[in-house]
Every structure is written in C-alpha cells, then in structure tokens.
Design a protein around this motif. Sequence first.
Motif, PDB file in Angstrom:
ATOM      1  N   ASN A  58       0.723  -1.545  -0.069  1.00 26.59           N
ATOM      2  CA  ASN A  58      -0.188  -0.214   0.254  1.00 26.59           C
ATOM      3  C   ASN A  58       1.050   1.340  -0.025  1.00 26.59           C
ATOM      4  O   ASN A  58       0.585   2.152  -0.878  1.00 26.59           O
ATOM      5  CB  ASN A  58      -1.328  -0.294   0.750  1.00 26.59           C
ATOM      6  N   SER A  59       1.885   0.899   0.767  1.00 29.87           N
ATOM      7  CA  SER A  59       2.525   2.528   1.096  1.00 29.87           C
ATOM      8  C   SER A  59       4.155   2.366   0.458  1.00 29.87           C
ATOM      9  O   SER A  59       5.022   2.862   0.486  1.00 29.87           O
ATOM     10  CB  SER A  59       2.884   2.947   2.587  1.00 29.87           C
ATOM     11  N   SER A  60       4.214   1.376  -0.871  1.00 22.49           N
ATOM     12  CA  SER A  60       5.311   1.610  -1.195  1.00 22.49           C
ATOM     13  C   SER A  60       6.268   1.183  -0.903  1.00 22.49           C
ATOM     14  O   SER A  60       7.433   1.055  -1.413  1.00 22.49           O
ATOM     15  CB  SER A  60       5.288   2.256  -2.192  1.00 22.49           C
ATOM     16  N   ILE A  61       6.817   0.304  -0.123  1.00 24.71           N
ATOM     17  CA  ILE A  61       7.797  -0.173   1.081  1.00 24.71           C
ATOM     18  C   ILE A  61       8.741  -1.241  -0.233  1.00 24.71           C
ATOM     19  O   ILE A  61       9.562  -0.796   0.469  1.00 24.71           O
ATOM     20  CB  ILE A  61       7.266  -0.832   2.177  1.00 24.71           C
ATOM     21  N   ILE A  62       7.558  -2.143  -0.794  1.00 21.51           N
ATOM     22  CA  ILE A  62       8.364  -2.493  -1.922  1.00 21.51           C
ATOM     23  C   ILE A  62       9.397  -1.847  -2.544  1.00 21.51           C
ATOM     24  O   ILE A  62       9.998  -2.404  -3.147  1.00 21.51           O
ATOM     25  CB  ILE A  62       7.465  -3.465  -2.169  1.00 21.51           C
ATOM     26  N   HIS A  63       8.605  -1.036  -3.950  1.00 19.28           N
ATOM     27  CA  HIS A  63       9.095  -0.028  -4.110  1.00 19.28           C
ATOM     28  C   HIS A  63      10.609   0.460  -4.063  1.00 19.28           C
ATOM     29  O   HIS A  63      11.257   0.670  -4.542  1.00 19.28           O
ATOM     30  CB  HIS A  63       8.046   0.572  -4.874  1.00 19.28           C
ATOM     31  N   TYR A  64      10.193   0.983  -2.419  1.00 23.90           N
ATOM     32  CA  TYR A  64      11.285   1.129  -1.546  1.00 23.90           C
ATOM     33  C   TYR A  64      12.416   0.814  -1.647  1.00 23.90           C
ATOM     34  O   TYR A  64      14.078   1.460  -2.111  1.00 23.90           O
ATOM     35  CB  TYR A  64      11.173   2.389  -0.671  1.00 23.90           C
ATOM     36  N   LEU A  65      12.521  -0.947  -1.788  1.00 26.11           N
ATOM     37  CA  LEU A  65      13.692  -1.608  -1.340  1.00 26.11           C
ATOM     38  C   LEU A  65      13.899  -2.119  -2.752  1.00 26.11           C
ATOM     39  O   LEU A  65      15.024  -2.836  -2.156  1.00 26.11           O
ATOM     40  CB  LEU A  65      13.789  -2.102  -0.204  1.00 26.11           C
ATOM     41  N   THR A  66      13.701  -1.853  -3.644  1.00 28.92           N
ATOM     42  CA  THR A  66      13.003  -3.390  -4.346  1.00 28.92           C
ATOM     43  C   THR A  66      13.706  -2.434  -6.298  1.00 28.92           C
ATOM     44  O   THR A  66      14.227  -2.476  -7.312  1.00 28.92           O
ATOM     45  CB  THR A  66      12.066  -4.462  -4.881  1.00 28.92           C
ATOM     46  N   GLU A  67      13.102  -0.873  -6.275  1.00 33.79           N
ATOM     47  CA  GLU A  67      13.742  -0.379  -7.131  1.00 33.79           C
ATOM     48  C   GLU A  67      13.847   0.674  -7.426  1.00 33.79           C
ATOM     49  O   GLU A  67      14.873   0.532  -7.980  1.00 33.79           O
ATOM     50  CB  GLU A  67      11.784   0.509  -7.659  1.00 33.79           C
ATOM     51  N   LEU A  68      13.796   1.181  -6.516  1.00 34.94           N
ATOM     52  CA  LEU A  68      14.548   3.115  -5.754  1.00 34.94           C
ATOM     53  C   LEU A  68      16.605   2.510  -5.659  1.00 34.94           C
ATOM     54  O   LEU A  68      17.252   3.178  -6.435  1.00 34.94           O
ATOM     55  CB  LEU A  68      14.376   3.737  -4.861  1.00 34.94           C
ATOM     56  N   PRO A  69      16.438   1.426  -5.547  1.00 35.02           N
ATOM     57  CA  PRO A  69      17.923   1.346  -4.978  1.00 35.02           C
ATOM     58  C   PRO A  69      18.228   0.709  -6.420  1.00 35.02           C
ATOM     59  O   PRO A  69      19.788   0.455  -5.950  1.00 35.02           O
ATOM     60  CB  PRO A  69      18.369   0.469  -4.551  1.00 35.02           C
ATOM     61  N   THR A  70      17.717   0.989  -7.393  1.00 28.56           N
ATOM     62  CA  THR A  70      18.422  -0.162  -8.593  1.00 28.56           C
ATOM     63  C   THR A  70      18.837   1.081  -9.438  1.00 28.56           C
ATOM     64  O   THR A  70      18.687   2.355  -9.816  1.00 28.56           O
ATOM     65  CB  THR A  70      18.100  -1.010  -9.119  1.00 28.56           C
ATOM     66  N   ASP A  71      19.662   0.840 -11.362  1.00 34.57           N
ATOM     67  CA  ASP A  71      19.151   1.360 -12.224  1.00 34.57           C
ATOM     68  C   ASP A  71      17.749   1.850 -13.068  1.00 34.57           C
ATOM     69  O   ASP A  71      17.430   1.800 -14.035  1.00 34.57           O
ATOM     70  CB  ASP A  71      20.144   0.364 -13.398  1.00 34.57           C
ATOM     71  N   ASN A  72      16.838   1.305 -12.276  1.00 36.81           N
ATOM     72  CA  ASN A  72      15.195   1.259 -12.453  1.00 36.81           C
ATOM     73  C   ASN A  72      14.708   2.432 -12.674  1.00 36.81           C
ATOM     74  O   ASN A  72      13.964   2.910 -13.235  1.00 36.81           O
ATOM     75  CB  ASN A  72      14.675  -0.022 -12.450  1.00 36.81           C
ATOM     76  N   ALA A  73      15.074   2.994 -11.232  1.00 40.30           N
ATOM     77  CA  ALA A  73      14.774   4.307 -10.611  1.00 40.30           C
ATOM     78  C   ALA A  73      15.215   5.497  -9.428  1.00 40.30           C
ATOM     79  O   ALA A  73      16.173   5.017  -9.416  1.00 40.30           O
ATOM     80  CB  ALA A  73      13.281   4.031  -9.851  1.00 40.30           C
ATOM     81  N   GLU A  74      14.773   6.691  -9.584  1.00 38.20           N
ATOM     82  CA  GLU A  74      15.057   6.812  -9.030  1.00 38.20           C
ATOM     83  C   GLU A  74      14.377   8.649  -8.200  1.00 38.20           C
ATOM     84  O   GLU A  74      13.463   8.674  -9.288  1.00 38.20           O
ATOM     85  CB  GLU A  74      16.913   8.021  -9.904  1.00 38.20           C
ATOM     86  N   GLN A 296      -3.609  17.525 -10.703  1.00 36.71           N
ATOM     87  CA  GLN A 296      -3.132  17.283  -9.512  1.00 36.71           C
ATOM     88  C   GLN A 296      -1.861  16.980  -9.602  1.00 36.71           C
ATOM     89  O   GLN A 296      -1.255  17.110 -10.759  1.00 36.71           O
ATOM     90  CB  GLN A 296      -2.992  15.644  -8.782  1.00 36.71           C
ATOM     91  N   GLN A 297      -0.457  17.187  -8.611  1.00 35.51           N
ATOM     92  CA  GLN A 297       0.326  17.116  -8.356  1.00 35.51           C
ATOM     93  C   GLN A 297       1.268  16.225  -8.388  1.00 35.51           C
ATOM     94  O   GLN A 297       0.839  15.682  -6.995  1.00 35.51           O
ATOM     95  CB  GLN A 297       1.517  18.544  -8.483  1.00 35.51           C
ATOM     96  N   GLY A 298       2.182  14.898  -9.033  1.00 29.16           N
ATOM     97  CA  GLY A 298       2.954  14.008  -8.461  1.00 29.16           C
ATOM     98  C   GLY A 298       3.678  14.645  -7.023  1.00 29.16           C
ATOM     99  O   GLY A 298       3.779  15.016  -6.884  1.00 29.16           O
ATOM    100  N   ALA A 299       5.207  13.482  -7.114  1.00 32.08           N
ATOM    101  CA  ALA A 299       5.755  13.675  -5.775  1.00 32.08           C
ATOM    102  C   ALA A 299       7.097  13.403  -6.881  1.00 32.08           C
ATOM    103  O   ALA A 299       7.614  13.578  -6.135  1.00 32.08           O
ATOM    104  CB  ALA A 299       5.917  12.560  -4.446  1.00 32.08           C
ATOM    105  N   GLY A 300       6.885  12.698  -7.349  1.00 29.04           N
ATOM    106  CA  GLY A 300       8.064  11.978  -8.599  1.00 29.04           C
ATOM    107  C   GLY A 300       9.870  11.981  -7.433  1.00 29.04           C
ATOM    108  O   GLY A 300      10.450  11.788  -7.666  1.00 29.04           O
ATOM    109  N   ARG A 301       8.924  10.693  -6.510  1.00 24.55           N
ATOM    110  CA  ARG A 301       9.914  10.208  -5.745  1.00 24.55           C
ATOM    111  C   ARG A 301      10.658   8.957  -6.188  1.00 24.55           C
ATOM    112  O   ARG A 301      11.439   8.062  -5.848  1.00 24.55           O
ATOM    113  CB  ARG A 301       9.114   9.546  -4.353  1.00 24.55           C
ATOM    114  N   ILE A 302       9.930   8.089  -6.868  1.00 23.15           N
ATOM    115  CA  ILE A 302      10.177   7.240  -7.702  1.00 23.15           C
ATOM    116  C   ILE A 302       9.907   6.608  -9.373  1.00 23.15           C
ATOM    117  O   ILE A 302       8.971   6.257  -9.354  1.00 23.15           O
ATOM    118  CB  ILE A 302       9.825   5.427  -7.047  1.00 23.15           C
ATOM    119  N   VAL A 303      10.856   7.303 -10.067  1.00 21.80           N
ATOM    120  CA  VAL A 303      10.753   7.575 -11.533  1.00 21.80           C
ATOM    121  C   VAL A 303      11.481   7.001 -11.945  1.00 21.80           C
ATOM    122  O   VAL A 303      12.585   5.997 -11.516  1.00 21.80           O
ATOM    123  CB  VAL A 303      10.554   8.710 -11.524  1.00 21.80           C
ATOM    124  N   PRO A 304      11.320   6.626 -13.669  1.00 21.65           N
ATOM    125  CA  PRO A 304      12.331   5.875 -14.027  1.00 21.65           C
ATOM    126  C   PRO A 304      13.459   6.516 -14.562  1.00 21.65           C
ATOM    127  O   PRO A 304      13.544   7.537 -14.902  1.00 21.65           O
ATOM    128  CB  PRO A 304      11.597   5.323 -15.578  1.00 21.65           C
TER     129      PRO A 304
END
Length: 478
Positions: A58-74, A296-304
């Motif tokens: 729900n709160s994207s914990i999985i995305h913060y740990l598995t996408e953001l630390p990689t070359d997929n997202a920033e 509405q404005q997004g947050a830009g926290r986990i973008v490709p």
Amino acid sequence: MKKKLLTLLPLMAILTSCQDFLNLKPAYQISDQSFYQNQNDFEAALIGLYSTSRGLYNSSIIHYLTELPTDNAEIQWAGPTADEMQMDQNAVIATNAFILSLWNTCFYTISQSSNLLNRIDAVAFDQTAKNRIKGEALFLRALSYFYLVRLFGDVPIVNQTFTSPAEVSASGLARKPKNDVYKQIVDDLSNAESLLSITLNADKTHPSQMTVKALLGKVYLTQQNYDLAATKLKEVIDSKQYSLVPDYKSLSTNGNTNLTETLLEIDYLSGQSLGNNYSSLFTPANNSMAIFPNNQQGAGRIVPTLDMLNAYEAGDVRKAISVADSVLLITGKKTYNRYGQKFVDFKATDLADGSVAFTILRYADVLLMYGEALNELGKTVDALPALNQVRQRAKLPALSGLSQADIRLAFERERRVEFLYEGHRWFDLVRTGRAKTVLNAHYASQKLSFTVEDFELLFPVPQTEIDQNPFMKQNPGY
C-alpha cells in the motif's frame, strides 16, 4: 564504507520493535476461550493477516527497497527525505524507516500466522475450511520470511506462540542462518501446497495451490536449486490455469483484477481510504501538469531513470505503456519529464488513493523463471521458448542460437522491462550475482560517485532491533 552526501536526520520508529510485535493480542491478552472458538474467529484472524501483509505494498515499501536502489528508478524532486536519499544512493543506514517498516510488517505477519496455526487444530470445524485457512496462513508466513531472508540474510525464526512477555525474553530471539530460514520457507510452502485446493481460486487476492507452487519455484531458483525450480514451475505451466493476457497494458491499469495471467494480487478501492499511493510516487512533482483530474501534482519519488527508458528494444510495445518522457501541461504544451505509468490511476481524484491492483505473482514470471532454470541446467535450446512467449506479446522477434551466457543476459534484460515497478529488479540482480556489476556500471555512466559494495547486498538490521534485543547482531559493514 563509501562516502556519500547525505543529510542524516533523527528518525522516529514508525512501528513497534521486535520485542513489541511478539507480545501480541490475542497471544496473551486475549484467552483462547474468549476468541478462538469457531471457524468465524479463524476467518477473522486470516483477514487480519492479509490486512497486515498488504502494508508492504500500500505504502510502496517494496518499491522503495527493490526499485529505487536499482538502475530502474530514481528520485526526481527537490526535497527528498534522508531515508529516500539513502535508498536512491545505496547508502542505507540502520535507522532507515523503510527497512524498519518492512522488518516489522513481515515479522508481525509471521507472528500472527504462527499464532493462528498453533491454535487452529484445537478447534473443531469443517476440515476443508480449516485446511484452506491453514494453507493461506502458511503461505503468508513463507512470503514474509522470503522477503526478510533476501533483504537481511540471517533472521530470527519465530513460529511459537508466546503467552507472556517473559516467554519472549526467554526464547532468545537470535538470528538464524539463512539456510535454516529457507528450510522454514520450503516447509511452510510444501505444507500449504498439500492443504490448498488445486482448483483455481477466482479471487486472486488469495493463493491457490498453483500460487504456492510458483512461489516455491521462485524460492528454489533463488537458492540456485534449478532442478527443483524447473519441476515446480513446470507444474504451474502444465496446469493450464494461467495464460499471458494479449494486452500488456491491461495488467497495470484500471480494472486489472483477477486476470488470467495473475497468480496473486493486492486489490485497492479508491474513495474509502483503501487505495494505494502509486499515482503520486511514480509521476512528476510538476504543479503545472494536466494528466490527472483537477491537475493534481505527483511526487516524483520513484520515477524511471533515463537508462530504464533506453532499456527497451525498438518496437517493444511495453515502453509506451510502462514509461513516458514528456508530460502534458495545463497550457496544452508538453515538457520533458520522465515518469512511470504502470499501476498509476489516471482517474484518481486523490493520488494517494489509487484503485489499480498490484500484482505480486503472474504467469510471465513463471515462464521466465522456468526458462532461466532450464538454461542454468544446460538446456539452452529448451529455455528459449519460454522467453520468446513473453517477447512475442511485446511484439519483439524471437531469439535463437544464443549461448548459455547470452541467454542469461537475455533473461536479465527481459525481466527488467517486463517487470518494471513490480518489485523484482533488486532481487533479480542479487540472485544472479550481477548487482555490483550492473549498478556500479550504471552509476559510472551517470558520472556519480556512488558504488555498491559487497556488504550492501544485504540491508542493515533496523537499529531499534539491535538496541532492544540483546541477541540481535548487525550485518557486517554497518
């Protein structure tokens, strides 16, 4: 420890500590006689298990740990938190709130599952229903352990029911070797497999027998037990209960529930605070864009990343569905902005309350894992059909005549573009031993000073656990 520019802010514990989550209701504050009396009580407890475990998504914990630390997202906005920067730069410290949240969510699910499983056989009710409840609880416990062991390595194994705080302290909650944790996972999934019905579950927020087999196949693949992985995944394929959906977009947009490709999903309902925040996290922090109701404005926290956009082959239909590099403004013009489109609810009136379901397991993953296992067994010719099935849907040509090493890289590339935002990239790179090579090359190409070191292939144990549990030891390097 590498040097990185981080603002270290004091963090508050966002969930309970290891000692706290084991002192559970109804473990000792509610008696067996007052709660676990009939089937309805166990059904209610099972609902509680699902409610807890879905907190990972729900709160994207999985995305913060598995996408953001990689070359997929920033991160693509001006005011990230220290915790987010640590994830983005692979400089995670033990006080990071995201690792604490995942740790506590998983262990709370594990403890609740164990509590249910240790009580259910003492209560008489319909055996078929009892088997289903037990099977689902075992599955959720195994899934939680699987996240923990891949992210932290050795972790405590907690399967007993505690009836007092003294029992918690006396148990000695030390970390157990990861091989023991994997044994627990395999045991739980094997038991769940024998208890759950082979009949396809129409409600794919709950596992059926084939869901268990697929996760067991992923566990074996992670352990590099390729024979067992191929066998278990082939059972899912041969069941013919699942198939690739023709339209890739349908997997990650409104109405994507209970599709033929889905093995396990998390459903969301907007308007009742039962939605997700993907629409905010994956889209630009641009206050002039016009892609959502009310602009509405997004947050830009986990973008490709730009590297992610360039990872798609020419003609791959998944690119336009998954990512974008320009955003429509309220002026009617477009401006350059990279953002993700999968799981984004473009109809949402509240970007923190999206209704697009999140997929945990799907058939494309089964096919690609099966092909990978065959390739590692030296069956390179047999491995390609599974890969080419996924490529065919993406309107890409079939691959042929590749060496075993080339096929390894082909599976890696395919998984990246197929499963963006689905929580696979970090696990895939670590599992194949490619994390340091790929991520350090990515940082170098961006002229960034960040690097991934060996010890950072595991995350640190949350500091609160170290502080409050004398048996808990930190991972080396932290």
